[in-house]
Scaffold this motif. Structure first.
Motif, PDB file in Angstrom:
ATOM      1  N   SER A  14      -5.772   7.009  -4.622  1.00 15.63           N
ATOM      2  CA  SER A  14      -6.445   6.969  -3.324  1.00 15.63           C
ATOM      3  C   SER A  14      -5.590   6.144  -2.372  1.00 15.63           C
ATOM      4  O   SER A  14      -4.962   5.162  -2.781  1.00 15.63           O
ATOM      5  CB  SER A  14      -7.841   6.360  -3.453  1.00 15.63           C
ATOM      6  OG  SER A  14      -8.511   6.366  -2.211  1.00 15.63           O
ATOM      7  N   TRP A  15      -5.561   6.565  -1.097  1.00 14.91           N
ATOM      8  CA  TRP A  15      -4.784   5.844  -0.092  1.00 14.91           C
ATOM      9  C   TRP A  15      -5.549   5.858   1.224  1.00 14.91           C
ATOM     10  O   TRP A  15      -6.111   6.869   1.607  1.00 14.91           O
ATOM     11  CB  TRP A  15      -3.418   6.488   0.098  1.00 14.91           C
ATOM     12  CG  TRP A  15      -2.483   5.673   0.941  1.00 14.91           C
ATOM     13  CD1 TRP A  15      -1.656   4.679   0.510  1.00 14.91           C
ATOM     14  CD2 TRP A  15      -2.279   5.771   2.356  1.00 14.91           C
ATOM     15  NE1 TRP A  15      -0.944   4.148   1.561  1.00 14.91           N
ATOM     16  CE2 TRP A  15      -1.316   4.794   2.713  1.00 14.91           C
ATOM     17  CE3 TRP A  15      -2.838   6.576   3.354  1.00 14.91           C
ATOM     18  CZ2 TRP A  15      -0.893   4.614   4.021  1.00 14.91           C
ATOM     19  CZ3 TRP A  15      -2.411   6.393   4.657  1.00 14.91           C
ATOM     20  CH2 TRP A  15      -1.448   5.428   4.985  1.00 14.91           C
TER      21      TRP A  15
ATOM     22  N   ARG B 236      -6.979  11.296  -1.143  1.00 15.41           N
ATOM     23  CA  ARG B 236      -7.181  10.983  -2.547  1.00 15.41           C
ATOM     24  C   ARG B 236      -6.947  12.184  -3.436  1.00 15.41           C
ATOM     25  O   ARG B 236      -7.022  13.342  -3.003  1.00 15.41           O
ATOM     26  CB  ARG B 236      -8.584  10.431  -2.798  1.00 15.41           C
ATOM     27  CG  ARG B 236      -9.709  11.287  -2.292  1.00 15.41           C
ATOM     28  CD  ARG B 236     -11.043  10.594  -2.498  1.00 15.41           C
ATOM     29  NE  ARG B 236     -11.361  10.491  -3.907  1.00 15.41           N
ATOM     30  CZ  ARG B 236     -12.288  11.260  -4.508  1.00 15.41           C
ATOM     31  NH1 ARG B 236     -12.955  12.147  -3.810  1.00 15.41           N
ATOM     32  NH2 ARG B 236     -12.535  11.127  -5.789  1.00 15.41           N
TER      33      ARG B 236
ATOM     34  N   ASP C  95       0.810  -1.223   0.000  1.00 18.03           N
ATOM     35  CA  ASP C  95       0.000   0.000   0.000  1.00 18.03           C
ATOM     36  C   ASP C  95       0.840   1.268   0.000  1.00 18.03           C
ATOM     37  O   ASP C  95       0.305   2.376   0.007  1.00 18.03           O
ATOM     38  CB  ASP C  95      -0.963  -0.001   1.179  1.00 18.03           C
ATOM     39  CG  ASP C  95      -0.258  -0.031   2.533  1.00 18.03           C
ATOM     40  OD1 ASP C  95       0.988  -0.056   2.560  1.00 18.03           O
ATOM     41  OD2 ASP C  95      -0.961  -0.055   3.567  1.00 18.03           O
ATOM     42  N   GLY C  96       2.171   1.145   0.007  1.00 21.62           N
ATOM     43  CA  GLY C  96       3.035   2.313  -0.045  1.00 21.62           C
ATOM     44  C   GLY C  96       3.374   2.925   1.289  1.00 21.62           C
ATOM     45  O   GLY C  96       4.105   3.926   1.351  1.00 21.62           O
TER      46      GLY C  96
ATOM     47  N   TRP D 217       2.756   7.265  -2.993  1.00 21.83           N
ATOM     48  CA  TRP D 217       1.715   6.783  -3.888  1.00 21.83           C
ATOM     49  C   TRP D 217       2.214   5.603  -4.697  1.00 21.83           C
ATOM     50  O   TRP D 217       3.319   5.626  -5.227  1.00 21.83           O
ATOM     51  CB  TRP D 217       1.273   7.889  -4.842  1.00 21.83           C
ATOM     52  CG  TRP D 217       0.661   9.072  -4.173  1.00 21.83           C
ATOM     53  CD1 TRP D 217       1.251  10.282  -3.929  1.00 21.83           C
ATOM     54  CD2 TRP D 217      -0.674   9.171  -3.667  1.00 21.83           C
ATOM     55  NE1 TRP D 217       0.380  11.120  -3.295  1.00 21.83           N
ATOM     56  CE2 TRP D 217      -0.821  10.474  -3.129  1.00 21.83           C
ATOM     57  CE3 TRP D 217      -1.765   8.303  -3.626  1.00 21.83           C
ATOM     58  CZ2 TRP D 217      -2.001  10.916  -2.559  1.00 21.83           C
ATOM     59  CZ3 TRP D 217      -2.946   8.739  -3.066  1.00 21.83           C
ATOM     60  CH2 TRP D 217      -3.068  10.024  -2.536  1.00 21.83           C
ATOM     61  N   LYS D 218       1.403   4.572  -4.821  1.00 22.88           N
ATOM     62  CA  LYS D 218       1.724   3.401  -5.633  1.00 22.88           C
ATOM     63  C   LYS D 218       1.056   3.516  -6.992  1.00 22.88           C
ATOM     64  O   LYS D 218      -0.041   4.038  -7.105  1.00 22.88           O
ATOM     65  CB  LYS D 218       1.255   2.111  -4.928  1.00 22.88           C
ATOM     66  CG  LYS D 218       2.122   1.753  -3.739  1.00 22.88           C
ATOM     67  CD  LYS D 218       3.482   1.307  -4.186  1.00 22.88           C
ATOM     68  CE  LYS D 218       4.323   0.775  -3.025  1.00 22.88           C
ATOM     69  NZ  LYS D 218       5.619   0.281  -3.433  1.00 22.88           N
TER      70      LYS D 218
ATOM     71  N   PHE E   9       3.612   7.844   3.590  1.00 18.07           N
ATOM     72  CA  PHE E   9       3.478   6.884   2.506  1.00 18.07           C
ATOM     73  C   PHE E   9       3.912   7.503   1.193  1.00 18.07           C
ATOM     74  O   PHE E   9       4.086   8.718   1.071  1.00 18.07           O
ATOM     75  CB  PHE E   9       2.038   6.351   2.421  1.00 18.07           C
ATOM     76  CG  PHE E   9       1.042   7.338   1.873  1.00 18.07           C
ATOM     77  CD1 PHE E   9       0.744   7.387   0.523  1.00 18.07           C
ATOM     78  CD2 PHE E   9       0.379   8.223   2.711  1.00 18.07           C
ATOM     79  CE1 PHE E   9      -0.172   8.302   0.008  1.00 18.07           C
ATOM     80  CE2 PHE E   9      -0.543   9.134   2.220  1.00 18.07           C
ATOM     81  CZ  PHE E   9      -0.810   9.172   0.848  1.00 18.07           C
TER      82      PHE E   9
ATOM     83  N   GLY F 235      -1.760   1.932   7.941  1.00 21.88           N
ATOM     84  CA  GLY F 235      -2.317   1.942   6.605  1.00 21.88           C
ATOM     85  C   GLY F 235      -3.782   2.322   6.582  1.00 21.88           C
ATOM     86  O   GLY F 235      -4.335   2.617   5.529  1.00 21.88           O
TER      87      GLY F 235
ATOM     88  N   ARG G  50      -9.766   8.692   4.206  1.00 21.08           N
ATOM     89  CA  ARG G  50      -8.865   8.416   3.092  1.00 21.08           C
ATOM     90  C   ARG G  50      -8.215   9.703   2.615  1.00 21.08           C
ATOM     91  O   ARG G  50      -8.663  10.811   2.926  1.00 21.08           O
ATOM     92  CB  ARG G  50      -9.624   7.763   1.937  1.00 21.08           C
ATOM     93  CG  ARG G  50     -10.702   8.640   1.310  1.00 21.08           C
ATOM     94  CD  ARG G  50     -11.526   7.901   0.270  1.00 21.08           C
ATOM     95  NE  ARG G  50     -12.594   8.753  -0.254  1.00 21.08           N
ATOM     96  CZ  ARG G  50     -13.533   8.351  -1.089  1.00 21.08           C
ATOM     97  NH1 ARG G  50     -13.558   7.095  -1.491  1.00 21.08           N
ATOM     98  NH2 ARG G  50     -14.467   9.194  -1.521  1.00 21.08           N
TER      99      ARG G  50
END
Length: 321
Positions: A280-281, A267, A41-42, A320-321, A318, A289, A265
């Motif tokens: 989005s994370w 985003r 999830d980064g 972004w992935k 984090f 996470g 979240r």
């Protein structure tokens, strides 16, 4: 000891261990810093936990990053804490007063100093990166240059300071880098150009755009830097183009990043209003996470993202992935 007493004691023991496992409920020892590199999830690392010692937090809210990449966090204890990018504590300072309320946001000004919305004292504070109070501006009121509850901050390339406020004024005010009033727009309501708790603001100087997180209307509004209304983005909901209490905005490398207090979240939002699903994370929860009522997000020069995971009393970092 009677059997019922032993069973009751055992039940209390299980409950105590369960409470220790929740974020912020453990003993207030050294603050936790947990590396998490390699996660799908980064998530890179997280730090904090609930407490009053250095490195822990009481509901962190505002974030800023300085030119050296150090991270500043303000929380409900009216402290600003300074950390290295990997979460090592460097410095703590306390705001002048905290008897009637708490600060909400941070920003870095054109000279690299740290601005603070001292929300319930109706003013903006300016500190050096070493915690020295340099100056302040603002007073209680409804006139130009006055505030009810200032909450959000952003700084343009020209040094102009944008401040959002709620509590009756519900507007955006713009100041020079020295704190002199320039202009304002908005009022309480739900029509275009009106606000219900405008919680944060972000500036895209290159395209002459100002984005406002109109939190209690569950939308974003787009304006020119002079305050001319352009469009509305979002609307209440959980979908890719919907929002629930957008509290934080961050403009980074052509992307508008929104922190949703309600949906838990972080985003990307399509600033042209075409409904494109962006990055989005996070999700609502307690584990690393996940996020619980996050307040703000900020990026550093490397693209790493820091989130004030408010009700989990921690900062999460984090990519972004």
């Amino acid at each position: 000891m009677h059997g019922w007493a032993r069973r009751l004691l055992a039940a209390f023991g299980v409950l105590f261990l369960a409470l220790l496992s929740l974020p912020g409920c453990g003993p207030e020892g050294a603050a936790a810093v947990e590396p998490a590199a390699g996660r799908p999830d980064g998530l890179v690392t997280w730090w904090g936990g609930r407490g009053a010692i250095s490195g822990r937090f009481q509901s962190p809210r505002g974030l800023a990053v300085d030119r050296q990449g150090n991270v500043y966090v303000v929380d409900l204890s009216c402290r600003v804490q300074k950390f290295t990018p990997d979460g090592r504590h460097l410095l703590t300072w306390t705001l002048p007063s905290n008897q009637i309320g708490n600060p909400e946001d941070l920003a870095t000004d054109r000279d690299g100093n740290i601005l603070v919305t001292d929300t319930h004292y109706y003013r903006i504070l300016r500190y050096s990166t070493e915690g020295k109070l340099l100056n302040m501006f603002g007073a209680r009121g409804e006139g130009p240059g006055e505030f009810i509850f200032p909450v959000g901050l952003a700084v343009g390339k020209d040094g102009a300071i944008y401040v959002t406020e709620y509590g009756g004024n519900d507007r955006v005010q713009v100041f020079t880098s020295e704190g002199k009033f320039l202009r304002q727009w908005g009022k309480f309501g739900d029509a275009p150009g009106e606000f219900n708790r405008p919680q944060d603001v972000a500036v895209d100087d290159d395209r002459d755009r100002v984005y406002v997180a109109d939190a209690a209307n569950h939308r974003l509004q787009v304006f020119t830097r002079e305050g001319e209304f352009i469009r509305i983005l979002g609307g209440a909901g959980e979908g890719p183009s919907e929002l629930s209490y957008p509290y934080g905005l961050d403009w980074h490398q052509g992307r508008l990043i929104v922190t949703e207090y309600g949906n838990g979240r972080v985003r990307e939002v399509d600033v042209e209003g075409r409904g494109r699903a962006g990055l989005s994370w996070g999700r609502t929860g307690r584990d690393p996470g996940s996020l619980h009522t996050p307040w703000h997000t900020v990026h550093d020069a490397t693209g790493a993202c820091y989130v004030a995971d408010t009700d989990n009393h921690r900062i999460q970092k984090f990519r972004w992935k």
